[in-house]
Design a protein around this motif. Structure first.
Motif, short mmCIF file in Angstrom:
data_model
loop_
_atom_site.label_atom_id
_atom_site.label_comp_id
_atom_site.label_asym_id
_atom_site.label_seq_id
_atom_site.Cartn_x
_atom_site.Cartn_y
_atom_site.Cartn_z
N LEU A 192 20.20 -21.23 6.33
CA LEU A 192 20.68 -20.08 5.56
C LEU A 192 19.85 -19.87 4.30
O LEU A 192 19.60 -18.73 3.90
N PHE A 193 19.40 -20.95 3.67
CA PHE A 193 18.54 -20.81 2.49
C PHE A 193 17.27 -20.03 2.84
O PHE A 193 16.80 -19.20 2.05
N LEU A 194 16.70 -20.31 4.01
CA LEU A 194 15.49 -19.60 4.44
C LEU A 194 15.77 -18.11 4.63
O LEU A 194 14.96 -17.26 4.23
N ILE A 195 16.92 -17.79 5.23
CA ILE A 195 17.29 -16.39 5.44
C ILE A 195 17.49 -15.68 4.10
O ILE A 195 16.94 -14.60 3.85
N SER A 309 17.79 -5.46 9.75
CA SER A 309 18.73 -6.58 9.96
C SER A 309 18.96 -7.39 8.69
O SER A 309 19.86 -8.24 8.65
N PHE A 310 18.16 -7.15 7.65
CA PHE A 310 18.26 -7.96 6.43
C PHE A 310 19.62 -7.81 5.75
O PHE A 310 20.15 -8.78 5.21
N ARG A 311 20.16 -6.59 5.73
CA ARG A 311 21.42 -6.37 5.00
C ARG A 311 22.56 -7.21 5.57
O ARG A 311 23.20 -7.96 4.81
N PRO A 312 22.87 -7.14 6.87
CA PRO A 312 23.94 -8.00 7.38
C PRO A 312 23.61 -9.49 7.28
O PRO A 312 24.50 -10.31 7.05
N LEU A 313 22.33 -9.85 7.42
CA LEU A 313 21.96 -11.26 7.32
C LEU A 313 22.09 -11.78 5.89
O LEU A 313 22.48 -12.93 5.67
N HIS A 314 21.76 -10.96 4.92
CA HIS A 314 21.84 -11.39 3.52
C HIS A 314 23.28 -11.40 3.02
O HIS A 314 23.68 -12.31 2.28
N TYR A 315 24.07 -10.39 3.42
CA TYR A 315 25.45 -10.29 2.94
C TYR A 315 26.42 -11.10 3.78
O TYR A 315 27.54 -11.37 3.34
N GLY A 316 26.04 -11.45 5.00
CA GLY A 316 26.89 -12.28 5.84
C GLY A 316 28.11 -11.57 6.40
O GLY A 316 29.09 -12.22 6.78
N ASN A 317 28.06 -10.23 6.49
CA ASN A 317 29.23 -9.49 6.96
C ASN A 317 29.16 -9.13 8.44
O ASN A 317 29.96 -8.33 8.93
N LYS A 324 31.53 -14.39 6.65
CA LYS A 324 31.57 -14.22 5.19
C LYS A 324 31.98 -15.52 4.49
O LYS A 324 31.42 -15.86 3.44
N ILE A 325 32.92 -16.25 5.08
CA ILE A 325 33.32 -17.54 4.50
C ILE A 325 32.15 -18.51 4.55
O ILE A 325 31.87 -19.23 3.57
N ILE A 326 31.45 -18.56 5.68
CA ILE A 326 30.28 -19.45 5.81
C ILE A 326 29.23 -19.09 4.78
O ILE A 326 28.68 -19.96 4.08
N TRP A 327 28.93 -17.80 4.64
CA TRP A 327 27.91 -17.36 3.68
C TRP A 327 28.34 -17.66 2.25
O TRP A 327 27.53 -18.01 1.41
N CYS A 328 29.63 -17.51 1.98
CA CYS A 328 30.15 -17.78 0.64
C CYS A 328 30.00 -19.26 0.29
O CYS A 328 29.50 -19.61 -0.78
N VAL A 329 30.41 -20.13 1.21
CA VAL A 329 30.38 -21.58 0.94
C VAL A 329 28.95 -22.10 0.93
O VAL A 329 28.52 -22.77 -0.03
N VAL A 330 28.20 -21.83 2.00
CA VAL A 330 26.83 -22.35 2.10
C VAL A 330 25.93 -21.69 1.06
O VAL A 330 25.02 -22.32 0.51
N GLY A 331 26.21 -20.42 0.75
CA GLY A 331 25.41 -19.73 -0.28
C GLY A 331 25.60 -20.32 -1.66
O GLY A 331 24.75 -20.13 -2.54
N PHE A 332 26.72 -21.04 -1.86
CA PHE A 332 26.97 -21.68 -3.16
C PHE A 332 26.23 -23.02 -3.28
O PHE A 332 26.04 -23.53 -4.39
N LEU A 333 25.80 -23.60 -2.15
CA LEU A 333 25.19 -24.92 -2.17
C LEU A 333 23.94 -25.02 -3.06
O LEU A 333 23.74 -26.06 -3.70
N PRO A 334 23.06 -23.98 -3.13
CA PRO A 334 21.93 -24.10 -4.04
C PRO A 334 22.34 -24.36 -5.49
O PRO A 334 21.60 -25.01 -6.24
N SER A 335 23.50 -23.85 -5.91
CA SER A 335 23.99 -24.13 -7.26
C SER A 335 24.26 -25.62 -7.43
O SER A 335 23.87 -26.23 -8.43
N LEU A 336 24.93 -26.22 -6.43
CA LEU A 336 25.21 -27.65 -6.48
C LEU A 336 23.92 -28.46 -6.41
O LEU A 336 23.78 -29.49 -7.09
N MET A 337 22.97 -28.00 -5.60
CA MET A 337 21.71 -28.72 -5.46
C MET A 337 20.86 -28.62 -6.73
O MET A 337 20.17 -29.56 -7.10
#
Length: 376
Positions: A192-195, A309-317, A324-337
């Motif tokens: 997901l980070f790559l996307i 395809s970038f818009r749905p891939l970036h927003y996770g909708n 959306k839950i997956i994108w929300c949780v995994v998208g927060f991981l860079p902050s923790l890292m």
């Protein structure tokens, strides 16, 4: 080579840590922007009923209610019972403003305000530009590229991750625990980070190039209406469904000095999960209302469909609530890292600082100085 890669990975991560923390945190929140708007300002984003007036009626009502403004864009509510978003500029300026319209009654639910006036729109601006306009846009583009490089280098460094993937050395030391958790979070989130990194970098670089070629905003000041107000715009929406079967309009862009024509952005109802809501376009002459051009995203070239395809891939909708839950949780991981990476760097720096201090104290010159003081 591996040692050098470790060093580069660490320094790139340290350089990107603070902006990456902000971008990941705000992006994670913005996945649920619509839901949070319902919670924080229901009086502005919810309509009185699920019915809709015709677009012609809505447009004329908005024009009458905003005599000192020119309508530049109209975003249709994604769901029945929600408000439309209207984008306007006051006569004598080219400063875009936002307000909400009840599509069931044609009444204004708010007054025109700046695009980052509301909290979640301010967070969007922070996410996109770090509140630093063009400079911030360039910084976030660079951080997106660094996220790609960090993901790739991390995967190379831990290419045999499965051997210790579920290992967290709790009782050893803080540095070892941070190292294990940093690695685990990175492996989980790498795809997901790559996307997110690629789509974010692409959009920002594209935006920078567009801004570079845009005319001076002073030349775009709104002084009049730039389209025929007698046009039946509802008929244009109907005609668009004949041009592209199943076409649903999601956004209408009205003309200004730099942007001729009336353009309907939308998508076919059966477009597929990885197509955006705005990829297909039907354009009309702003004076006569005659069809001037159309782009069907489903029949466009491979590059166009790829970017669409970038818009749905970036927003996770693209997959409803689950994605959306997956994108929300995994998208927060860079902050923790970013946080764990910084703490690991601090943990490594402390022993080095102590060693240097000890070496300084025990150096021959310091020993001689101490002996001289003792004799004195």
């Amino acid at each position: 080579m591996r040692r050098l890669l470790w060093k580069w990975h660490g320094w790139l991560g340290l350089f990107a840590a603070l902006p990456l923390f902000i971008i990941a945190l705000t992006g994670s929140v913005l996945v649920f922007k619509s839901e949070l708007e319902h919670l924080l300002m229901p009086e502005k984003v919810l309509a009185a009923s699920e019915t809709r007036l015709s677009f012609t009626q809505l447009l004329r009502s908005a024009d009458e209610a905003l005599p000192q403004h020119e309508i530049l864009g109209w975003q249709f509510a994604p769901n029945a019972g929600e408000a439309d978003k209207l984008y306007v500029a006051k006569q004598g300026t080219y400063d875009w403003q936002l307000l909400f319209v009840d599509p069931s009654q044609g009444s204004l639910l708010s007054q025109p305000v700046g695009l980052s006036h509301y909290l979640l729109d301010w967070l969007l601006e922070l996410h996109y530009t770090l509140l630093a306009d063009h400079l911030g846009l360039a910084v976030t583009a660079l951080v997106s590229i660094l996220l790609i490089l960090l993901s790739l280098s991390g995967f190379i460094l831990h290419r045999q991750f499965w051997r210790t993937f579920f290992t967290l050395r709790w009782g050893k030391s803080l540095r070892l625990f941070l190292s294990d958790s940093h690695k685990m979070l990175g492996i989980i989130g790498a795809p997901l980070f790559l996307i997110l990194g690629f789509t974010g970098a692409w959009w920002n670089i594209e935006h920078i190039i567009e801004e570079w070629h845009e005319p001076d905003p002073k030349t775009l000041i709104v002084t009049q209406s730039y389209y025929n107000k007698q046009l039946d715009v509802e008929a244009l929406l109907t005609q668009a469904t004949q041009v592209i079967p199943g076409f649903q309009t999601h956004y209408v862009r009205f003309p200004d000095k730099s942007y001729a024509g009336i353009h309907l952005f939308g998508a076919a109802q059966d477009r597929g999960a990885l197509r955006s809501d705005y990829g297909s376009i039907v354009s009309f002459d702003d004076k006569s209302g005659q069809l001037s051009a159309s782009v069907d995203a489903t029949k466009a070239g491979a590059l166009y469909q790829f970017v669409d395809s970038f818009r749905p891939l970036h927003y996770g909708n693209f997959g409803g609530l689950v994605s959306k839950i997956i994108w929300c949780v995994v998208g927060f991981l860079p902050s923790l890292m970013a946080l764990s990476g910084y703490l690991m760097w601090r943990a490594r720096r402390k022993p080095q600082t102590r060693r240097r201090a000890k070496q300084t104290i025990e150096s021959p010159s310091n020993r001689d100085a101490k002996e001289g003081l003792a004799k004195a």
